[in-house]
Design a protein around this motif. Sequence first.
Motif, short mmCIF file in Angstrom:
data_model
loop_
_atom_site.label_atom_id
_atom_site.label_comp_id
_atom_site.label_asym_id
_atom_site.label_seq_id
_atom_site.Cartn_x
_atom_site.Cartn_y
_atom_site.Cartn_z
N UNK A 1 25.74 -56.62 -4.47
CA UNK A 1 26.81 -57.79 -5.00
C UNK A 1 26.65 -58.95 -5.16
N UNK A 2 26.75 -59.72 -4.12
CA UNK A 2 26.48 -60.88 -3.63
C UNK A 2 26.04 -61.76 -4.73
N UNK B 1 19.02 -59.41 3.87
CA UNK B 1 19.96 -59.91 2.93
C UNK B 1 20.28 -60.83 1.97
N UNK B 2 19.12 -62.13 3.18
CA UNK B 2 19.18 -63.37 2.32
C UNK B 2 18.04 -63.79 1.61
N UNK B 3 16.57 -63.38 2.30
CA UNK B 3 15.41 -62.97 1.22
C UNK B 3 16.12 -62.41 0.40
N UNK C 1 21.86 -53.55 1.85
CA UNK C 1 21.43 -53.67 0.45
C UNK C 1 22.30 -54.21 -0.82
N UNK C 2 23.31 -52.96 -0.97
CA UNK C 2 24.25 -53.08 -1.24
C UNK C 2 24.43 -54.46 -1.99
N UNK D 1 23.24 -48.59 -11.69
CA UNK D 1 23.46 -48.76 -10.32
C UNK D 1 23.17 -49.89 -10.52
N UNK D 2 22.98 -50.54 -10.76
CA UNK D 2 23.54 -52.53 -11.30
C UNK D 2 24.58 -52.01 -11.87
#
Length: 131
Positions: free
Chosen positions: A68-69, A11-13, A63-64, A111-112
């Motif tokens: 979103x973040x 997630x950080x990456x 991943x999602x 998707x985006x």
Amino acid sequence: TTLKEVQRVMMDCICESGRDILNDPEKVKDPVSFISAILTLKQKFDQFVKESFKESKEFQLTLKQAFESFLNRDTRTAQYLSLYVDDMFRKGLKGMSSDVEIDASLEHVVTVFRFLQDKDVFENFYKQHLA
């Protein structure tokens, strides 16, 4: 657990890579290359989750959440996605050789779009482009 730690690192990456796109002065000038970079990043991590974690639901969710973040930090993504779609319909689809290629491109855009919280912002920008 170890998997939770791997999810956190992933997630950080993703968020860091996403922020790099959001802050890249060259990409910010060009909505098409901005969205293309996001699509490339998404495909890269989709492949990573598929190959490394056998499409694990937990890693797909991470991943999602990561996308979103960083995509919802401001309205730029919605605006640039509307410009990307507009550009795609004006000239991009003509250059595609098959319906499969067109479907794949549209699927990536959707998707985006699904990551966006302010879908109405996208709609407003897109309506402005049509006017």
